[in-house]
Write a protein that holds these residues in place. Structure first.
Motif, PDB file in Angstrom:
ATOM      1  N   LEU A   1      20.131 -58.793 123.249  1.00 29.80           N
ATOM      2  CA  LEU A   1      18.864 -58.300 123.795  1.00 29.80           C
ATOM      3  C   LEU A   1      19.067 -57.567 125.117  1.00 29.80           C
ATOM      4  O   LEU A   1      18.511 -56.490 125.336  1.00 29.80           O
ATOM      5  N   GLU A   2      19.861 -58.154 125.996  1.00 30.60           N
ATOM      6  CA  GLU A   2      20.090 -57.570 127.312  1.00 30.60           C
ATOM      7  C   GLU A   2      20.852 -56.258 127.238  1.00 30.60           C
ATOM      8  O   GLU A   2      20.797 -55.462 128.162  1.00 30.60           O
ATOM      9  N   ASN A   3      21.573 -56.054 126.135  1.00 34.69           N
ATOM     10  CA  ASN A   3      22.354 -54.836 125.984  1.00 34.69           C
ATOM     11  C   ASN A   3      21.724 -53.839 125.016  1.00 34.69           C
ATOM     12  O   ASN A   3      22.350 -52.854 124.637  1.00 34.69           O
ATOM     13  N   GLY A   4      20.497 -54.116 124.609  1.00 33.73           N
ATOM     14  CA  GLY A   4      19.746 -53.163 123.812  1.00 33.73           C
ATOM     15  C   GLY A   4      20.181 -53.024 122.368  1.00 33.73           C
ATOM     16  O   GLY A   4      19.979 -51.972 121.766  1.00 33.73           O
ATOM     17  N   ILE A   5      20.807 -54.073 121.823  1.00 36.76           N
ATOM     18  CA  ILE A   5      21.191 -54.036 120.414  1.00 36.76           C
ATOM     19  C   ILE A   5      20.616 -55.248 119.702  1.00 36.76           C
ATOM     20  O   ILE A   5      20.208 -56.223 120.325  1.00 36.76           O
ATOM     21  N   ASN A   6      20.604 -55.177 118.388  1.00 34.19           N
ATOM     22  CA  ASN A   6      20.113 -56.268 117.564  1.00 34.19           C
ATOM     23  C   ASN A   6      21.167 -57.379 117.518  1.00 34.19           C
ATOM     24  O   ASN A   6      22.364 -57.096 117.424  1.00 34.19           O
ATOM     25  N   ALA A   7      20.728 -58.615 117.553  1.00 26.46           N
ATOM     26  CA  ALA A   7      21.652 -59.751 117.511  1.00 26.46           C
ATOM     27  C   ALA A   7      22.461 -59.756 116.216  1.00 26.46           C
ATOM     28  O   ALA A   7      23.632 -60.155 116.213  1.00 26.46           O
ATOM     29  N   ASN A   8      21.862 -59.289 115.123  1.00 20.06           N
ATOM     30  CA  ASN A   8      22.594 -59.234 113.859  1.00 20.06           C
ATOM     31  C   ASN A   8      23.756 -58.244 113.928  1.00 20.06           C
ATOM     32  O   ASN A   8      24.811 -58.478 113.338  1.00 20.06           O
ATOM     33  N   LEU A   9      23.571 -57.146 114.654  1.00 18.79           N
ATOM     34  CA  LEU A   9      24.647 -56.177 114.822  1.00 18.79           C
ATOM     35  C   LEU A   9      25.794 -56.798 115.615  1.00 18.79           C
ATOM     36  O   LEU A   9      26.964 -56.661 115.247  1.00 18.79           O
TER      37      LEU A   9
END
Length: 82
Positions: free
Chosen positions: A47-55
């Motif tokens: 979240l903090e890095n702007g990506i989906n946790a699944n990715l």
């Protein structure tokens, strides 16, 4: 806040028209290393890095499949089935 969550670890090199992004390999490696810190939430890092946790989980699994993780690191990430 801890050192991991204070700054974004992932840097985007370019973004395509469809929204697909290409990430800097060094920053991607730093993010994956940050996932190995005991007690760190992978979802929170994503979240903090702007990506989906699944990715992020997919990247971790791919690194594991390539044999780049030691048994200790696999245990930290809960990858005992791969």
């Amino acid at each position: 806040m801890d050192d991991v969550s204070e700054a974004r670890l992932l840097r985007v090199l370019r973004a395509g028209r469809g929204g697909k992004r290409e990430f800097d390999p060094a920053s991607k490696a730093r993010l994956l290393e940050a996932c190995l810190i005991p007690g760190v939430s992978i979802s929170k890092l994503a979240l903090e890095n702007g990506i989906n946790a699944n990715l992020l989980r997919t990247w971790i699994r791919n690194v594991n499949r390539l044999g780049m993780l030691t048994p200790y690191r696999r245990a930290i990430l809960g990858l005992t089935h791969f």
